[in-house]
Every structure is written in C-alpha cells, then in structure tokens.
Write a protein that holds these residues in place. Structure first.
Motif, PDB file in Angstrom:
ATOM      1  N   ALA A 194       0.824  -1.211   0.000  1.00  0.00           N
ATOM      2  CA  ALA A 194       0.000   0.000   0.000  1.00  0.00           C
ATOM      3  C   ALA A 194       0.856   1.257   0.000  1.00  0.00           C
ATOM      4  N   THR A 195       2.177   1.096   0.051  1.00  0.00           N
ATOM      5  CA  THR A 195       3.072   2.231   0.279  1.00  0.00           C
ATOM      6  C   THR A 195       3.375   3.095  -0.945  1.00  0.00           C
ATOM      7  N   PRO A 196       3.729   2.517  -2.109  1.00  0.00           N
ATOM      8  CA  PRO A 196       4.189   3.379  -3.208  1.00  0.00           C
ATOM      9  C   PRO A 196       3.182   4.469  -3.570  1.00  0.00           C
ATOM     10  N   SER A 197       3.682   5.667  -3.778  1.00  0.00           N
ATOM     11  CA  SER A 197       2.838   6.769  -4.233  1.00  0.00           C
ATOM     12  C   SER A 197       3.597   7.573  -5.276  1.00  0.00           C
ATOM     13  N   ARG A 198       2.847   8.179  -6.166  1.00  0.00           N
ATOM     14  CA  ARG A 198       3.449   8.929  -7.270  1.00  0.00           C
ATOM     15  C   ARG A 198       4.357  10.030  -6.731  1.00  0.00           C
ATOM     16  N   ASP A 216      -1.453  -3.529   2.845  1.00  0.00           N
ATOM     17  CA  ASP A 216      -0.593  -4.450   2.124  1.00  0.00           C
ATOM     18  C   ASP A 216      -1.348  -5.768   1.961  1.00  0.00           C
ATOM     19  N   THR A 217      -1.189  -6.398   0.823  1.00  0.00           N
ATOM     20  CA  THR A 217      -1.970  -7.592   0.512  1.00  0.00           C
ATOM     21  C   THR A 217      -1.089  -8.676  -0.079  1.00  0.00           C
ATOM     22  N   VAL A 218      -1.273  -9.903   0.377  1.00  0.00           N
ATOM     23  CA  VAL A 218      -0.608 -11.064  -0.222  1.00  0.00           C
ATOM     24  C   VAL A 218      -1.657 -11.826  -1.027  1.00  0.00           C
ATOM     25  N   ILE A 219      -1.427 -11.923  -2.328  1.00  0.00           N
ATOM     26  CA  ILE A 219      -2.386 -12.542  -3.237  1.00  0.00           C
ATOM     27  C   ILE A 219      -1.811 -13.864  -3.742  1.00  0.00           C
ATOM     28  N   PRO A 220      -2.574 -14.948  -3.684  1.00  0.00           N
ATOM     29  CA  PRO A 220      -2.074 -16.234  -4.191  1.00  0.00           C
ATOM     30  C   PRO A 220      -1.792 -16.173  -5.695  1.00  0.00           C
ATOM     31  N   VAL A 221      -0.792 -16.923  -6.117  1.00  0.00           N
ATOM     32  CA  VAL A 221      -0.482 -17.096  -7.535  1.00  0.00           C
ATOM     33  C   VAL A 221      -0.853 -18.527  -7.900  1.00  0.00           C
ATOM     34  N   ASP A 222      -1.880 -18.693  -8.721  1.00  0.00           N
ATOM     35  CA  ASP A 222      -2.316 -20.044  -9.069  1.00  0.00           C
ATOM     36  C   ASP A 222      -1.430 -20.609 -10.181  1.00  0.00           C
ATOM     37  N   GLY A 315      -7.731  -5.163  -1.618  1.00  0.00           N
ATOM     38  CA  GLY A 315      -7.071  -4.159  -0.787  1.00  0.00           C
ATOM     39  C   GLY A 315      -8.007  -3.086  -0.296  1.00  0.00           C
ATOM     40  N   ASP A 316      -9.322  -3.408  -0.223  1.00  0.00           N
ATOM     41  CA  ASP A 316     -10.317  -2.408   0.135  1.00  0.00           C
ATOM     42  C   ASP A 316     -10.576  -2.289   1.626  1.00  0.00           C
ATOM     43  N   VAL A 317     -10.005  -3.168   2.431  1.00  0.00           N
ATOM     44  CA  VAL A 317     -10.277  -3.125   3.863  1.00  0.00           C
ATOM     45  C   VAL A 317      -8.986  -3.127   4.653  1.00  0.00           C
ATOM     46  N   ALA A 318      -9.043  -2.553   5.834  1.00  0.00           N
ATOM     47  CA  ALA A 318      -7.860  -2.407   6.666  1.00  0.00           C
ATOM     48  C   ALA A 318      -7.708  -3.595   7.616  1.00  0.00           C
TER      49      ALA A 318
END
Length: 345
Positions: A194-198, A216-222, A315-318
């Motif tokens: 969630a950190t990078p910003s322009r 920050d989110t960890v998304i599975p890679v199928d 990434g819509d919830v804290a």
C-alpha cells in the motif's frame, strides 16, 4: 508550533501535511480536506442526533454511520463510498500514529462495498469469452500483463510498481532471488504494497504511479498465473533500475519499468481487435485495465459468495476489519482463492 505540526490541535491539518509528504497530489489533498472538514462541521452541528460527540477524536461509529446515511440521496452512491473511504483512511492513519485511540469507521466500512462496481450497464463478459481473449495474446509481456490483472484484480499502477522481490515462486527460476520477508513461507504468492505513491521513492526508485489500496496484501499465484510469469521471466529484459521491476519494456523503453500508459495502451489495442473498445464509448462499454478489476471482483465474488475475502484481495479493507474474520486469514484466503479462481488458459 503550527497547527499542521500538532495532531491534537488540528488533526486534519496534521493528516494533510503527512499525505503531502507521502506524495499525494494537491488535488487529492484538497479532496480529503473538503470531506474531513465537512465531517468535522457535521460533528460540531450535530445537535439532533442521539450521540453527543462533537470532536473528531471522540466520534463513535454511530456518528460515522449517521454522517454516511445523511449523504445518501444527496450525492451518488459512488461519492458516498469515496467519502467513507476518506474518513476510514484518516482515522486509520491517526490511530496508527497514536493520536486517536481507535478507528470508528472500521465497523462502518465493513458494511459498505467501497469500491466494488455494481453497475448493471457495464459490459458483461463470460469466463469463456475472456479465455478466448487471453488465447489471442502471443507476446509474453502482453500476456503477463493481462493475465496478472485478471487473476489478481490489482490496478494498473499497482502492477507497474511490482518489483521482483514482490513475487515468490515455487522452484523459482530466478537465480539468487531474495523476496520480501512478508513472503517467507508463502510460495506462489504476490505481495502488493500500500506504500508506493506517485513522486515518492520506493525501493530506491522514483515512482510514477500510486498504489491506492488501504492495506498491504498477499495474493495467491495459481498454476496458470505462475506459468505465464515464468515464461515472461525467461525472456524479460534485464532491468535498468536497481529496484528490479517485475515488468519491464521490450521496445523503446527496453529494460525500464512499464508505465500505466503502456498498460492502458496494451489493453486498449487488444480490446479494439475483438470489438471491446470504441472511441467515444463510455466506461460501461469499453474494456480497460480497470474492467479487469471489475471482472475479477464480479466473478470471484459470485463464485465464493464471500465479500470479505474479495475485499481483502482488492485491498479495500484495513487490518482491523480483517482481524474480525479469522486469526488464520492468510490460509483461508489461499484456500478459498484456489478453490474458486476461474481458469483462463
């Protein structure tokens, strides 16, 4: 000491100064200030409510719900969602820095689909239809971009900001690759920060796009996405940046991090080829990178019946909301994702 330096004296000014330091544009700062000052005035003038909080630090979740409820009918539902997300981010940040004791918006946003597009007029593409679209993609970079967007639901800017350290693969083909500590013990996973910003520096590189997720989110890679990414890594140009971006250009910008303009151009070109993009058509008809986020949300939500997990992946919830679901959230996300993610290859 100015008000912006004292979070107790003016929490809003303090928050605005911090997001300015984080690289948020003046337009974004102004939007936040407009909403936050409106809520502050709502609290000060709220003599007709059953709750009595008149300051930002004493507001309860009922105050927040009353404010959001009062917006309905006066502004569009998408605007209501935007206002809610601004308040949630403000309270979440002020709680993190220790100015406020808790985030009263946490319970409110749990009941709000902040970003999920439910527009019934939007183009409806079936999984078989999207599978045929993906099958047309021959270039390894184009295929990797599109399949990553479709399988993860991330935004174009978030895809551009991915570094090699953000991807952990079983039997990783990259020699000596060191991944983020957050991915240790989580093979076949993608970390979206969630950190990078322009305009900011992240991993030693100036960033041209912002990640807009709340956590920050960890998304599975199928297996399908893994296969596509392995094939991309086999031909990927050596990166120019020491940040080692995951996706780099293969033409005039050889070895440089791809940009959101490149992602949009890639998707638009292929969508035009199949009649999914027309000049002058609106967002409801044209297929863009954002449409892939809508496709991911709609199909995964319908398959799982679990809005909470879909919100997490988007990434819509804290974190405070995630904690209300389960102590073993990461395993639950992977299990549900792997059982229900659609097949594209």
């Amino acid at each position: 000491m100015s008000q912006a330096d004292d979070p107790q004296q003016d929490p809003i000014a303090y928050f605005l100064q911090d997001i300015a330091y984080q690289g948020k544009s003046e337009r974004t700062q102004a939007a936040y200030e407009r909403v936050l000052r409106d809520f502050e005035k709502f609290l000060e003038d709220g003599t007709d409510r059953t709750t009595t909080a008149q300051t930002l630090d004493s507001a309860s979740h009922r105050d927040c719900m009353a404010y959001i409820h009062g917006l309905r009918g006066a502004v569009a539902e998408s605007t209501v969602a935007t206002y809610a997300s601004y308040l949630h981010r403000f309270y979440g940040y002020m709680t993190q820095v220790g100015t406020f004791e808790s985030n009263p918006m946490a319970l409110v946003v749990e009941e709000i689909d902040e970003s999920i597009d439910t527009d019934p007029q939007r183009r409806d593409i079936s999984v078989p239809g999207m599978r045929s679209f993906v099958d047309r993609l021959a270039h390894p970079l184009d295929r990797a971009i599109v399949v990553t967007l479709l399988k993860t639901g991330i935004r174009a800017g978030e895809l551009c900001n991915l570094d090699q350290r953000d991807l952990n693969l079983t039997d990783d083909p990259r020699d000596g690759m060191t991944v983020r500590p957050q991915l240790d013990g989580r093979p076949d996973s993608l970390y979206v920060s969630a950190t990078p910003s322009r305009g900011s520096q992240t991993n030693g590189e100036h960033r041209r796009a912002s990640n807009k997720r709340q956590r920050d989110t960890v998304i599975p890679v199928d297996p399908e996405l893994r296969d596509v990414l392995v094939k991309w890594l086999a031909v990927r140009p050596d990166p120019v940046s020491e940040a080692k971006p995951l996706f780099t250009g293969t033409s005039d910008n050889w070895g440089r991090r791809i940009t959101t303009d490149m992602v949009h151009h890639t998707v638009e070109a292929h969508a035009r080829d199949v009649g999914w993009y027309h000049d002058g058509a609106g967002a409801a008809d044209n297929v863009t990178p954002h449409y892939f986020r809508h496709f991911f949300t709609t199909h995964l939500r319908d398959r799982t019946g679990d809005r909470g997990i879909v919100k997490y992946l988007r990434g819509d919830v804290a974190q405070d909301i995630i904690d209300t679901y389960t102590h073993d959230w990461g395993s639950r996300v992977r299990d549900v994702y792997e059982q229900h993610i659609y097949q594209l290859l």
